[in-house]
Design an enzyme around this catalytic site. Structure first.
Site, PDB file in Angstrom:
ATOM      1  N   GLY A  87       0.700  -1.333  -0.022  1.00  0.00           N
ATOM      2  CA  GLY A  87       0.036   0.195  -0.001  1.00  0.00           C
ATOM      3  C   GLY A  87       0.900   1.442   0.031  1.00  0.00           C
ATOM      4  O   GLY A  87       0.494   2.402   0.508  1.00  0.00           O
ATOM      5  N   TRP A  90      -0.645   4.285  -1.380  1.00  0.00           N
ATOM      6  CA  TRP A  90      -1.655   4.922  -0.668  1.00  0.00           C
ATOM      7  C   TRP A  90      -1.049   5.970   0.439  1.00  0.00           C
ATOM      8  O   TRP A  90      -1.394   7.101   0.676  1.00  0.00           O
ATOM      9  CB  TRP A  90      -2.589   3.909  -0.239  1.00  0.00           C
ATOM     10  CG  TRP A  90      -3.927   4.497   0.637  1.00  0.00           C
ATOM     11  CD1 TRP A  90      -4.272   5.403   0.298  1.00  0.00           C
ATOM     12  CD2 TRP A  90      -4.757   3.635   1.429  1.00  0.00           C
ATOM     13  NE1 TRP A  90      -5.542   5.574   1.384  1.00  0.00           N
ATOM     14  CE2 TRP A  90      -5.590   4.332   1.926  1.00  0.00           C
ATOM     15  CE3 TRP A  90      -4.647   2.162   1.799  1.00  0.00           C
ATOM     16  CZ2 TRP A  90      -6.615   3.888   2.814  1.00  0.00           C
ATOM     17  CZ3 TRP A  90      -5.422   1.628   2.669  1.00  0.00           C
ATOM     18  CH2 TRP A  90      -6.384   2.623   3.414  1.00  0.00           C
ATOM     19  N   HIS A 144      11.869   0.803   0.328  1.00  0.00           N
ATOM     20  CA  HIS A 144      11.620  -0.777   0.265  1.00  0.00           C
ATOM     21  C   HIS A 144      12.635  -1.569   1.127  1.00  0.00           C
ATOM     22  O   HIS A 144      12.634  -2.462   1.478  1.00  0.00           O
ATOM     23  CB  HIS A 144      11.074  -1.250  -0.891  1.00  0.00           C
ATOM     24  CG  HIS A 144       9.770  -1.080  -1.350  1.00  0.00           C
ATOM     25  ND1 HIS A 144       8.857  -0.925  -0.839  1.00  0.00           N
ATOM     26  CD2 HIS A 144       9.708  -0.836  -2.886  1.00  0.00           C
ATOM     27  CE1 HIS A 144       7.712  -0.562  -1.568  1.00  0.00           C
ATOM     28  NE2 HIS A 144       8.330  -0.604  -3.008  1.00  0.00           N
ATOM     29  N   ARG A 166       1.041  -5.433   5.458  1.00  0.00           N
ATOM     30  CA  ARG A 166      -0.229  -5.769   4.936  1.00  0.00           C
ATOM     31  C   ARG A 166      -0.248  -7.540   5.089  1.00  0.00           C
ATOM     32  O   ARG A 166       0.675  -8.126   5.093  1.00  0.00           O
ATOM     33  CB  ARG A 166      -0.469  -5.789   3.396  1.00  0.00           C
ATOM     34  CG  ARG A 166      -1.467  -5.825   2.906  1.00  0.00           C
ATOM     35  CD  ARG A 166      -1.699  -5.449   1.488  1.00  0.00           C
ATOM     36  NE  ARG A 166      -2.894  -5.420   0.808  1.00  0.00           N
ATOM     37  CZ  ARG A 166      -3.236  -5.366  -0.341  1.00  0.00           C
ATOM     38  NH1 ARG A 166      -2.163  -4.778  -1.458  1.00  0.00           N
ATOM     39  NH2 ARG A 166      -4.394  -5.094  -0.998  1.00  0.00           N
ATOM     40  N   SER A 174      -1.267  -9.525  -4.904  1.00  0.00           N
ATOM     41  CA  SER A 174      -0.893  -8.281  -5.376  1.00  0.00           C
ATOM     42  C   SER A 174       0.520  -8.186  -6.273  1.00  0.00           C
ATOM     43  O   SER A 174       0.210  -7.789  -7.280  1.00  0.00           O
ATOM     44  CB  SER A 174      -0.753  -7.156  -4.302  1.00  0.00           C
ATOM     45  OG  SER A 174      -0.818  -5.781  -5.156  1.00  0.00           O
ATOM     46  N   TYR A 249      -2.204  -2.134   6.474  1.00  0.00           N
ATOM     47  CA  TYR A 249      -3.037  -1.955   5.475  1.00  0.00           C
ATOM     48  C   TYR A 249      -4.558  -2.026   5.943  1.00  0.00           C
ATOM     49  O   TYR A 249      -5.503  -1.263   5.785  1.00  0.00           O
ATOM     50  CB  TYR A 249      -2.817  -2.641   4.578  1.00  0.00           C
ATOM     51  CG  TYR A 249      -3.342  -2.348   3.033  1.00  0.00           C
ATOM     52  CD1 TYR A 249      -3.060  -1.379   2.255  1.00  0.00           C
ATOM     53  CD2 TYR A 249      -4.593  -2.877   2.834  1.00  0.00           C
ATOM     54  CE1 TYR A 249      -3.814  -1.134   0.886  1.00  0.00           C
ATOM     55  CE2 TYR A 249      -5.600  -2.711   1.757  1.00  0.00           C
ATOM     56  CZ  TYR A 249      -4.966  -1.987   0.612  1.00  0.00           C
ATOM     57  OH  TYR A 249      -5.610  -1.552  -0.448  1.00  0.00           O
TER      58      TYR A 249
HETATM   59  P1  PAP Z   1       4.542  -0.439  -4.669  1.00  0.00           P
HETATM   60  O1  PAP Z   1       5.153  -1.238  -3.357  1.00  0.00           O
HETATM   61  O2  PAP Z   1       4.844  -1.179  -5.948  1.00  0.00           O
HETATM   62  O3  PAP Z   1       4.477   0.876  -4.571  1.00  0.00           O
HETATM   63  P2  PAP Z   1       1.890  -0.649  -3.501  1.00  0.00           P
HETATM   64  O4  PAP Z   1       1.501   0.820  -3.724  1.00  0.00           O
HETATM   65  O5  PAP Z   1       2.691  -0.954  -2.207  1.00  0.00           O
HETATM   66  O6  PAP Z   1       2.968  -0.870  -4.376  1.00  0.00           O
HETATM   67  O7  PAP Z   1       0.736  -1.786  -3.638  1.00  0.00           O
HETATM   68  C1  PAP Z   1      -0.318  -1.580  -4.617  1.00  0.00           C
HETATM   69  C2  PAP Z   1      -1.405  -2.015  -3.860  1.00  0.00           C
HETATM   70  O8  PAP Z   1      -2.038  -1.059  -3.262  1.00  0.00           O
HETATM   71  C3  PAP Z   1      -2.517  -2.587  -4.816  1.00  0.00           C
HETATM   72  O9  PAP Z   1      -3.297  -3.683  -4.166  1.00  0.00           O
HETATM   73  P3  PAP Z   1      -3.985  -4.724  -4.825  1.00  0.00           P
HETATM   74  O10 PAP Z   1      -3.236  -5.378  -5.897  1.00  0.00           O
HETATM   75  O11 PAP Z   1      -4.480  -5.791  -3.813  1.00  0.00           O
HETATM   76  O12 PAP Z   1      -5.277  -4.097  -5.358  1.00  0.00           O
HETATM   77  C4  PAP Z   1      -3.168  -1.381  -4.968  1.00  0.00           C
HETATM   78  O13 PAP Z   1      -4.539  -1.591  -5.548  1.00  0.00           O
HETATM   79  C5  PAP Z   1      -3.205  -0.674  -3.547  1.00  0.00           C
HETATM   80  N1  PAP Z   1      -3.553   0.957  -3.559  1.00  0.00           N
HETATM   81  C6  PAP Z   1      -3.079   1.520  -4.455  1.00  0.00           C
HETATM   82  N2  PAP Z   1      -3.860   2.675  -4.075  1.00  0.00           N
HETATM   83  C7  PAP Z   1      -4.457   2.642  -3.242  1.00  0.00           C
HETATM   84  C8  PAP Z   1      -5.515   3.529  -2.327  1.00  0.00           C
HETATM   85  N3  PAP Z   1      -5.530   4.677  -2.728  1.00  0.00           N
HETATM   86  N4  PAP Z   1      -6.159   2.879  -1.288  1.00  0.00           N
HETATM   87  C9  PAP Z   1      -5.991   1.628  -1.156  1.00  0.00           C
HETATM   88  N5  PAP Z   1      -5.147   0.846  -1.890  1.00  0.00           N
HETATM   89  C10 PAP Z   1      -4.668   1.397  -2.743  1.00  0.00           C
END
Ligand code: PAP
Length: 363
Positions: A87, A90, A144, A166, A174, A249
């Site tokens: 997340g 987010w 990270h 999470r 994911s 999360y």
């Molecule tokens: P990263 O480590 O590559 O930056 P990261 O943002 O940590 O990725 O993870 C992406 C996850 O956060 C996705 O989860 P999912 O595959 O289970 O859907 C993504 O949808 C979710 N995500 C991104 N933006 C938000 C948001 N604003 N609110 C809640 N979840 C979000």
């Protein structure tokens, strides 16, 4: 397609593009340690390199080593940390919106025209090419990197760290979805074929979810093992709760108002009573919500241009689509993907590695 990096007029001084440089110059620490570290095949048949107990793809190590040696947090700079796919996108949006709320009106808010990764740079991906890019107006960076491998300058500073974790079952799903959507494009690109011929990085077709789960359980993916990553920050947060805020999360999803207020307080930007009366907390939550963020033009159709140098003078561009960071944003989506046996396998590791430290998930 226009990259998100070309639309950044109103944004604070930050990154313009992410850069990954496989810098193989002889004086480079990376080149020195490379022959000495274990290498194993992991997820999607990619090679992973073990450094200080954690596994990394080839492309992450040089930046990480560089950050370890050269990154210096600015006074009051907050470090947003996470294992991938917990997340981060987010958390970055929330922290950025909290810090900029007094001077960013809705129409000019950079979060409306840039992916949050373009508002809050990673120390391990961006610092290498230009230190200047870290002179932000907004004192936020992200990483990270596992706790035990963080630059000593962070560990020895008073910088606050916010760690988002999470349920590993949702993290696995994911990651699986992200790479399946992204990696095919990568290997079809000019960069992909170059990686194949120069570095002998290949991709097997028809990668099975079970095999990737095996790699996940063994920790053979970027910054893995997941459980050790979490444990490092969890233990540090128990020792120094005033310096490290540990958020799940799931809690951020279910008790968003409470955690957003706590986050604001922790990073030194608490909401005043007047702001609360004016609905500022909810405004920030709405701005950063999955529904709002995923429907913004920049996040639907934008892309981050990665510049990957295979050799010093040989740099390839690759567009990483912003919509890859927005899939479902739900708690418990693993139930739609994993077999009971796969879920039990992950839960057993979580139980074994984390429960005695008081870390559990009931989703
Ligand atoms: P990263 O480590 O590559 O930056 P990261 O943002 O940590 O990725 O993870 C992406 C996850 O956060 C996705 O989860 P999912 O595959 O289970 O859907 C993504 O949808 C979710 N995500 C991104 N933006 C938000 C948001 N604003 N609110 C809640 N979840 C979000």
């Amino acid at each position: 397609m226009e990259s998100s990096s070309s639309k950044m007029n109103s944004a604070p001084k930050s990154i313009e593009k992410e850069e990954y440089m496989f810098d193989l110059e002889p004086d480079n620490k990376f080149k020195q340690i490379l022959p000495t570290i274990p290498i194993k095949k992991g997820s999607w048949s990619l090679d992973f390199y073990q450094y200080e107990g954690f596994w990394y793809p080839f492309s992450h190590l040089p930046g990480m080593l560089f950050a370890q040696e050269h990154f210096k947090p600015q006074p009051n700079q907050v470090i947003l940390s996470s294992f991938p796919k917990c997340g981060t996108t987010w958390l970055k949006a929330l922290a950025f919106a909290i810090m900029t709320r007094s001077y960013e009106s809705e129409p000019t808010n950079p979060l409306l025209s840039r992916l949050s990764h373009d508002c809050v740079p990673f120390i391990e991906f961006n610092i290498r090419s230009s230190q200047q890019r870290l002179s932000l107006d907004v004192p936020l960076v992200s990483t990270h990197i596992p706790y035990t491998s963080l630059p000593k300058s962070i560990i020895n500073s008073s910088s606050k760290i916010v760690y988002l974790c999470r349920d590993p079952k949702d993290v696995f799903v994911s990651i699986w979805e992200f790479y399946n959507r992204n990696i095919t494009r990568l290997f079809e690109s000019e960069l992909g074929s170059k990686l194949g011929s120069e570095l002998e990085i290949t991709r097997e077709k028809d990668v099975l979810e079970e095999d990737v789960l095996e790699s996940f359980c063994q920790g053979l993916l970027s910054c893995g093992p997941f459980w050790d990553h979490i444990l490092g920050y969890w233990r540090a947060s128990l020792e120094s709760p005033e310096r490290i805020l540990f958020i799940k999360y799931e809690d951020l999803t279910n008790e968003t108002v409470y955690w957003v207020k706590k986050l604001a307080q922790f990073i030194g930007y608490p909401f005043s009573l007047e702001e609360e009366d004016q609905g500022m907390v909810q405004k920030i939550i709405d701005l950063c919500s999955f529904e709002n963020m995923s429907n913004l033009e920049v996040n639907k159709n934008g892309a981050v241009t990665l510049e990957v140098g295979i050799k010093k003078d040989e740099v390839y561009k690759y567009e990483l689509k912003n919509n890859l960071y927005f899939r479902k944003g739900k708690v418990g989506d693993w139930k739609n993907h994993l077999t009971p046996a796969m879920a039990i396998r992950i839960d057993q590791i979580t139980e074994k590695k984390l429960s005695s430290y008081g870390l559990t998930w009931n989703v």
